[in-house]
Motif scaffolding. Structure first.
Motif, PDB file in Angstrom:
ATOM      1  N   LEU A  98       0.801  -1.224   0.000  1.00  0.00           N
ATOM      2  CA  LEU A  98       0.000   0.000   0.000  1.00  0.00           C
ATOM      3  C   LEU A  98       0.833   1.272   0.000  1.00  0.00           C
ATOM      4  O   LEU A  98       0.341   2.332  -0.377  1.00  0.00           O
ATOM      5  N   GLY A  99       2.101   1.186   0.393  1.00  0.00           N
ATOM      6  CA  GLY A  99       2.955   2.373   0.368  1.00  0.00           C
ATOM      7  C   GLY A  99       3.053   2.982  -1.017  1.00  0.00           C
ATOM      8  O   GLY A  99       3.311   4.180  -1.160  1.00  0.00           O
ATOM      9  N   ALA A 100       2.823   2.171  -2.057  1.00  0.00           N
ATOM     10  CA  ALA A 100       2.855   2.688  -3.428  1.00  0.00           C
ATOM     11  C   ALA A 100       1.796   3.767  -3.630  1.00  0.00           C
ATOM     12  O   ALA A 100       2.002   4.720  -4.392  1.00  0.00           O
ATOM     13  N   ALA A 101       0.655   3.632  -2.943  1.00  0.00           N
ATOM     14  CA  ALA A 101      -0.407   4.627  -3.094  1.00  0.00           C
ATOM     15  C   ALA A 101       0.041   5.980  -2.566  1.00  0.00           C
ATOM     16  O   ALA A 101      -0.327   7.031  -3.106  1.00  0.00           O
ATOM     17  N   VAL A 102       0.844   5.970  -1.507  1.00  0.00           N
ATOM     18  CA  VAL A 102       1.353   7.227  -0.945  1.00  0.00           C
ATOM     19  C   VAL A 102       2.270   7.919  -1.952  1.00  0.00           C
ATOM     20  O   VAL A 102       2.187   9.134  -2.160  1.00  0.00           O
ATOM     21  N   LEU A 103       3.120   7.139  -2.588  1.00  0.00           N
ATOM     22  CA  LEU A 103       4.081   7.718  -3.528  1.00  0.00           C
ATOM     23  C   LEU A 103       3.437   8.139  -4.838  1.00  0.00           C
ATOM     24  O   LEU A 103       3.605   9.265  -5.298  1.00  0.00           O
ATOM     25  N   LEU A 122       3.326   0.980   5.577  1.00  0.00           N
ATOM     26  CA  LEU A 122       4.412   1.559   4.792  1.00  0.00           C
ATOM     27  C   LEU A 122       5.635   0.665   4.923  1.00  0.00           C
ATOM     28  O   LEU A 122       6.121   0.420   6.024  1.00  0.00           O
ATOM     29  N   ASN A 123       6.119   0.179   3.779  1.00  0.00           N
ATOM     30  CA  ASN A 123       7.267  -0.725   3.768  1.00  0.00           C
ATOM     31  C   ASN A 123       8.315  -0.232   2.781  1.00  0.00           C
ATOM     32  O   ASN A 123       8.033   0.552   1.876  1.00  0.00           O
ATOM     33  N   GLY A 124       9.536  -0.756   2.940  1.00  0.00           N
ATOM     34  CA  GLY A 124      10.601  -0.431   2.000  1.00  0.00           C
ATOM     35  C   GLY A 124      10.879   1.053   1.931  1.00  0.00           C
ATOM     36  O   GLY A 124      10.834   1.756   2.962  1.00  0.00           O
ATOM     37  N   PRO A 125      11.143   1.587   0.748  1.00  0.00           N
ATOM     38  CA  PRO A 125      11.428   3.027   0.615  1.00  0.00           C
ATOM     39  C   PRO A 125      10.299   3.903   1.150  1.00  0.00           C
ATOM     40  O   PRO A 125      10.552   5.002   1.665  1.00  0.00           O
TER      41      PRO A 125
END
Length: 397
Positions: free
Chosen positions: A79-84, A244-247
Motif C-alpha cells: 500500500l505504500g505505493a499509493a502514498v508515492l 508503509l514498507n521499503g522506501p
C-alpha cells in the motif's frame, strides 16, 4: 503452485493495436490543418479547451514505467505505493493555487523564454543545450522500456525478421515501428496533435483500468463477488502489506519524493506549454484542478489490481525467471491471465498510449526550444535577419 496459463495474442489483438496506430496517425494529420504558424504548432494558438489540455497533461505524466517499474514496486511493497504514486495530486493542487495563473501570465512563446527574460540569452543557450540531450535520452529510455514490455506481451522476443541484408529481432522491429509512429504524428500535427491524441490515449487507459480492476477482484472472490475478493486479499497478503514498507517507510525518501513531484509537476517545460495553450488564467487553474483529481484516483485504479496480483501470483520469479525483476511483470500477467483476446490488444494499446503521451509532449517542447530559443536568436545574431514563420515551421518539423 502450478504455473498459470496465459492467453497469447492472436490476430484480433494485433488488429486492435494496428487500428490504434492508424487512429493516432490520422489524428496527427487532422491536427496539422490547424497549424498555420508556430503559435498554433507550439501552443495551439492559446485556444485549446482547458478540459482537453488537462486530460492531455495528465496522460503525459504516464509512461510504461507506471505499468512496469511502478507495478513492480506495488507488488513488492504494498500500500505504500499509493502514498508515492498519488503524490502528484498535491503538486497539482499547488499548481491550481499558484503556479497555473503565474505561468499563464508569463505569455511565453516557448518555455525556456522565461530564462531569457529572467537572466540572459546566453543562459538560455546553455540550458537549452544541456536540457535537450538528456531529454532525448529520456525519450529513448522510455521507448526502450515500453518495447521490452510490449514485445514480451506480443511474444516477439523469439521472433526475427529478415529485410534483405538486414535482420531484425522482434524487439528491434517493434522499437522502429513504435518510434516512427511516435515521431510522425507529433511532428506533423504539433501541440494540437499531442492534445487530441492524448485525449484518445486517456480514454484507452481509463477503459483498460476500469475493466481490469473489477475483473481482478472478481477472480479473487471465486464467484462470490468483488467484496469477497477484497476479503481474500486482506486475508492472504503478507503481514504488513497494508503498512508503509521499503522506501515508502523512510520519511526522508517520502519528503524527497514529494519535493521532486512538486517541482516536476509545476515547473516542467511541457506543463508550461499546457498552461500557455489555454485561453485564460481561469482555464489554466481548471486544468490544474482536473489534473489534481485525476492524479489521485487514476493511480489507485492500477495500484489495486497489482495488489490483487500479489495473491493471484504469489511467486512471480517462478513465472518469469528470465526477468531481472519479475515483479515488474505483475500488471501484464494480470492482463494475459484474466482478459480475453481483443482485450489483451486493448491493454497493449493502453501501455503504448502511456509512453507515447509522455513522448509527444517532450517532442513538442524540444522542438519549441530548439526553434525559438536556439535557431531563431542565433540566426538574428549572426545575420541580422529574422527567420520567417514558414522557415520556423520547417525547423520545428
Amino acid at each position: 503452485m502450478d504455473k498459470p496459463v496465459f492467453n497469447t495474442v492472436n490476430g484480433f489483438d494485433y488488429a486492435l493495436i494496428a487500428l490504434y496506430f492508424v487512429i493516432i496517425i490520422y489524428v496527427g494529420f487532422y491536427a496539422a490543418k490547424r497549424n498555420k504558424d508556430t503559435d498554433q504548432y507550439f501552443e495551439g494558438g492559446g485556444q485549446i479547451p482547458w478540459f482537453l489540455a488537462g486530460l492531455s497533461n495528465w496522460v503525459s505524466g504516464f509512461s510504461a514505467f507506471m505499468f512496469v517499474a511502478a507495478a513492480g514496486f506495488t507488488y513488492q511493497w504494498g500500500l505504500g505505493a499509493a502514498v508515492l504514486f498519488t503524490s502528484a495530486t498535491w503538486a497539482y493542487l499547488v499548481g491550481f493555487l499558484y503556479f497555473a495563473r503565474m505561468w499563464r501570465r508569463c505569455r511565453l512563446s516557448s518555455p525556456l523564454q522565461f530564462l531569457t527574460r529572467r537572466f540572459s540569452p546566453s543562459t538560455t543557450y546553455f540550458y537549452s543545450l544541456t536540457a535537450v540531450i538528456p531529454a532525448v535520452v529520456g525519450i529513448g529510455q522510455g521507448l526502450y522500456i515500453l518495447c521490452i514490455f510490449v514485445s514480451t506481451a506480443l511474444g516477439l522476443n523469439d521472433t526475427s525478421f529478415s529485410l534483405g541484408p538486414v535482420s531484425l529481432t522482434g524487439f528491434q522491429a517493434l522499437t522502429i515501428v513504435t518510434g516512427f509512429v511516435m515521431v510522425l504524428y507529433t511532428a506533423v500535427g504539433g501541440l494540437w496533435a499531442a492534445v487530441l491524441s492524448d485525449a484518445v490515449q486517456g480514454i484507452i487507459i481509463g477503459v483498460m483500468t476500469i475493466i481490469i480492476l473489477p475483473v481482478s477482484y472478481l477472480y479473487l472472490g471465486a464467484g462470490e463477488g468483488i467484496l469477497a475478493g477484497v476479503r481474500t486479499l486482506i486475508d492472504e497478503v503478507p503481514d504488513g502489506y497494508f503498512a508503509l514498507n521499503g522506501p515508502a517507510a523512510n520519511p526522508w525518501f517520502i519528503i524527497g519524493y514529494i519535493i521532486n513531484m512538486m517541482l516536476g509537476y509545476n515547473v516542467a517545460w511541457h506543463l508550461v506549454q499546457r498552461y500557455n495553450s489555454v485561453p485564460d488564467e481561469r482555464g489554466a487553474r481548471k486544468m490544474a484542478l482536473l489534473c489534481c483529481i485525476l492524479s489521485f484516483f487514476g493511480p489507485l485504479m492500477w495500484i489495486l489490481p497489482v495488489m490483487a496480483a500479489k495473491v493471484i501470483f504469489p511467486d512471480m520469479a517462478a513465472i518469469w525467471p528470465q526477468f531481472a525483476n519479475p515483479a515488474e511483470a505483475s500488471f501484464v500477467s494480470l492482463a494475459l491471465f484474466l482478459l480475453p483476446h481483443g482485450m489483451i490488444g486493448f491493454v497493449v494499446s493502453a501501455i503504448l498510449s502511456a509512453t507515447l503521451g509522455q513522448a509527444n509532449d517532450a517532442f513538442n517542447w524540444l522542438a519549441a526550444t530548439i526553434t525559438r530559443d536556439i535557431v531563431v536568436p542565433l540566426k538574428r545574431k549572426l545575420t541580422g535577419a529574422t527567420l520567417s514563420e514558414k522557415a520556423q515551421l520547417k525547423v520545428a518539423w
